[in-house]
Write an enzyme that holds these catalytic residues in place. Structure first.
Site, PDB file in Angstrom:
ATOM      1  N   HIS A 119      -8.618  23.263  24.336  1.00  0.00           N
ATOM      2  CA  HIS A 119      -7.543  24.183  24.715  1.00  0.00           C
ATOM      3  C   HIS A 119      -6.824  23.747  25.992  1.00  0.00           C
ATOM      4  O   HIS A 119      -5.723  24.219  26.269  1.00  0.00           O
ATOM      5  CB  HIS A 119      -8.068  25.617  24.852  1.00  0.00           C
ATOM      6  CG  HIS A 119      -8.847  25.905  26.088  1.00  0.00           C
ATOM      7  ND1 HIS A 119     -10.228  25.924  26.147  1.00  0.00           N
ATOM      8  CD2 HIS A 119      -8.444  26.202  27.341  1.00  0.00           C
ATOM      9  CE1 HIS A 119     -10.619  26.227  27.359  1.00  0.00           C
ATOM     10  NE2 HIS A 119      -9.558  26.407  28.115  1.00  0.00           N
ATOM     11  N   ASP A 149     -13.959  23.315  20.570  1.00  0.00           N
ATOM     12  CA  ASP A 149     -13.138  23.296  21.786  1.00  0.00           C
ATOM     13  C   ASP A 149     -13.439  22.066  22.642  1.00  0.00           C
ATOM     14  O   ASP A 149     -13.534  22.153  23.860  1.00  0.00           O
ATOM     15  CB  ASP A 149     -13.348  24.581  22.599  1.00  0.00           C
ATOM     16  CG  ASP A 149     -12.246  24.801  23.631  1.00  0.00           C
ATOM     17  OD1 ASP A 149     -11.171  24.188  23.483  1.00  0.00           O
ATOM     18  OD2 ASP A 149     -12.470  25.570  24.590  1.00  0.00           O
ATOM     19  N   SER A 222     -11.785  25.053  33.241  1.00  0.00           N
ATOM     20  CA  SER A 222     -12.025  24.701  31.840  1.00  0.00           C
ATOM     21  C   SER A 222     -12.061  23.190  31.653  1.00  0.00           C
ATOM     22  O   SER A 222     -11.174  22.463  32.112  1.00  0.00           O
ATOM     23  CB  SER A 222     -10.933  25.286  30.946  1.00  0.00           C
ATOM     24  OG  SER A 222     -11.022  26.678  30.888  1.00  0.00           O
TER      25      SER A 222
END
Length: 480
Positions: A119, A149, A222
Site C-alpha cells: 500500500h 501487503d 508503514s
C-alpha cells in the site's frame, strides 16, 4: 538511649533503606538497552516517497442542487459557475495533479533489493528511496502482493547496508521489540514496546497472521522493520488500529517469515501462489458448540463447500468442524486461512473434522488459491451475480416480482449497492436494471457479462424500473 545505641539504630535504618532500594536498582539495571540495535541496523532502513498522477475530477453540485444531464445547457452553465472555485493560476482548471505519499522500507540485499508494504507504493508513478547517507535513488517495483501487503523494490546501487533477517516463529508475547521508520517524514525515528499477541487475524486480511505490538506506529512507519533485541528483523510494520488516525497502542506487523516467502516467489516467478482448501467457514459459538455436543467452542465450522474445490474432492461436508489442519490445532475460524495459505500447492495433508459428533480424518490435496473474482463467482448463489467494477449485487427476478412491478421483459433485481460507480449513478437497492448501454438485460449472468465490457471514463445509459416508473441514469466507470 546512649550515643552507641543511637549509632547502631541509624546504621540499621540505613541497611533497611538500602535493602528496600536494591530491588528497584536491580530492576532498573534489567531494563532493555536499544542503542546497539539502533546503531547496527538503522543504516539499512530507508524513507520511501511516491508520486502519483491523479486526473482532475469535477466535483458535484452543492447539496440541494439538481444534477442536469451531462452536455445540456443548464449542466454547462452551472458547472462553469461552480468550477470557478477550483481554478488555478490563469483561471484554468488543472486536468491532473501530483499526489504524494510517504512510507518506510528496509534493504535486504547489498545489491539494492528493498522490502516495504504494497500500500506504500500502490499506483505510484514514481518511487524515490532516500538512504541514511541522504542519497536519493529512483526505485522500480520488482513485484507486489496485495493479499499480504508486501512489495519488493530495487535501486541501482552496490555494497549497501542490509538488515539481519530473524525468525518470527520464535517471537513470544511480552518480548521487547522496536521499530525504525519515518513517521510523518521524520527519518529514522525509533519507537519500542512489547509483543502483545501473535497470530492475530484482522477483518479482510485472511492470509496474514499478524504480530500485534504496542510499539508506536504512525503514518509513514508503514513498510518499516520491526526488530527483536538481537537486532534481527521479525516483521514488516503494516497497520494500526485507530479511531483518531494516530497511534492508540495497537500496531500490527506482517511476520518476516511470511514476507520473505513472498519476496522469494516474487523474485523467482514474479507472482505469489497460496494454498487453497475451498470452504467457507465461520466461528463456532457457545450456542453452536452446545448444539454439536461439544465441550467448548473450538474450530472452524464449514458453511459451504465450493464446487470443483480440493475440499469437495476430499469429501468435506457442510457442518463439518475443522479442529486440526496438517497437525496444527485450529482454535478459531480465523486461524485456518493462514495455515492453508502457507501450505505448498499439490501437497496432501491430513485434516481432522468433527462430523455428527465423531472425529474423522480427511486427506486433502491442497490447490492453488484462485483470484478474488473467481472465488466470488464460485460463491455466488445460482441466479445472482456480483460485479466488482460497478460494486453492485443483483439477482434474477421471479414471476411474483415481475407481476408486482408490471414488467413484461427481463431484468435483474439490485440486492445490494456498495460505494462505487453504481451508487454514484443513483442505482439503489430494490431497483430493477432493465437495460445497460442499449442492451436489454436477460438475467444475472448476462448482467455480469455486459458489465465486464462497459467502457471506462465514458457515460453509459442505464434504465432502471422503480415502483413509481422507469428512469434513465448515467453510469460512468473511472479510468483504468
Amino acid at each position: 538511649m546512649n550515643v552507641r545505641t543511637k549509632s547502631v539504630a541509624v546504621i540499621y535504618a540505613l541497611v533497611l533503606i538500602l535493602v528496600g532500594v536494591m530491588p528497584g536498582i536491580s530492576n532498573a539495571a534489567q531494563l532493555p538497552d536499544f542503542t546497539s540495535v539502533v546503531e547496527d541496523s538503522s543504516a539499512a532502513v530507508v524513507n520511501i516517497s511516491t508520486t502519483q498522477k491523479v486526473k482532475h475530477e469535477r466535483r458535484g453540485f452543492p447539496h440541494g442542487m439538481p444534477n442536469f444531464p451531462e452536455g445540456t445547457p443548464f449542466d454547462e452553465f452551472f458547472r462553469r459557475f461552480f468550477d470557478e472555485e477550483q481554478r488555478g493560476p490563469g483561471g484554468q482548471i488543472p486536468r491532473e495533479y501530483d499526489a504524494h505519499s510517504l512510507g518506510s522500507g528496509f534493504i535486504i540485499s547489498k545489491d539494492g533489493y528493498i522490502l516495504t508494504n504494497y500500500h506504500v507504493i500502490r499506483d505510484a508513478d514514481e518511487i524515490i528511496v532516500r538512504l541514511s547517507d541522504r542519497r536519493e535513488l529512483e526505485a522500480e517495483v520488482i513485484g507486489s502482493d496485495p493479499r499480504s501487503d508486501v512489495a519488493v523494490l530495487k535501486v541501482e546501487a552496490e555494497d549497501l547496508p542490509v538488515v539481519k533477517i530473524g525468525d518470527s516463529g520464535k517471537l513470544k508475547v511480552g518480548e521487547w521489540v522496536l521499530a525504525i521508520g519515518s513517521p510523518f517524514d521524520f527519518d529514522h525515528t525509533v519507537t519500542a514496546g512489547i509483543v502483545s499477541a501473535v497470530g492475530r487475524s484482522l477483518p479482510n486480511e485472511n492470509y496474514v497472521p499478524f504480530i500485534q505490538t504496542d510499539v508506536a506506529i504512525n503514518p509513514g512507519n508503514s513498510g518499516g522493520p520491526l526488530f527483536n533485541m538481537d537486532g534481527e528483523v521479525v516483521g514488516v510494520n503494516a497497520q494500526i488500529y485507530s479511531r483518531t488516525g494516530g497511534f492508540m497502542g495497537l500496531s500490527f506487523t506482517i511476520p518476516i517469515d511470511l514476507a520473505m516467502d513472498v519476496v522469494k516467489q516474487l523474485k523467482d516467478v514474479g507472482h505469489v501462489t497460496r494454498g487453497w482448501l475451498g470452504v467457507l467457514i465461520q466461528d463456532v459459538t457457545r450456542e453452536l458448540a452446545e448444539s454439536f455436543d461439544m465441550d467448548k467452542p473450538v474450530g472452524a465450522l464449514v458453511s459451504q463447500v465450493l464446487p470443483d474445490s480440493p475440499a469437495q474432492a476430499a469429501g468435506f461436508e457442510v457442518g463439518d468442524i475443522i479442529t486440526e489442519f496438517n497437525g496444527r490445532k485450529v482454535q478459531t475460524s480465523a486461524a485456518l486461512p493462514p495455515m492453508v495459505g502457507v501450505t505448498p500447492v499439490d501437497e496432501e495433508v491430513p485434516v481432522k473434522v468433527i462430523r455428527n459428533g465423531k472425529v474423522k480424518t480427511l486427506k486433502v490435496t491442497i490447490g492453488e488459491l484462485p483470484s478474488d473474482e473467481e472465488i466470488q463467482a464460485s460463491t455466488t448463489e445460482p441466479g445472482s451475480a456480483n460485479d466488482t467494477r460497478l460494486n453492485v449485487d443483483v439477482a434474477d427476478l421471479n414471476d411474483e416480482q415481475r407481476e408486482e412491478l408490471g414488467l413484461k421483459g427481463k431484468g435483474v433485481l439490485v440486492t445490494e449497492v456498495k460505494s462505487g460507480p453504481a451508487h454514484d449513478a443513483g442505482i439503489r437497492q430494490g431497483d430493477v436494471i432493465v437495460m445497460i448501454n442499449n442492451q436489454n438485460i436477460k438475467d444475472a449472468e448476462h448482467f455480469r457479462e455486459v458489465a465486464e465490457d462497459l467502457p471506462s471514463a465514458k457515460p453509459v445509459a442505464v434504465l432502471v424500473q422503480r415502483r413509481d416508473g422507469p428512469v434513465f441514469l448515467a453510469l460512468k466507470l473511472p479510468s483504468e
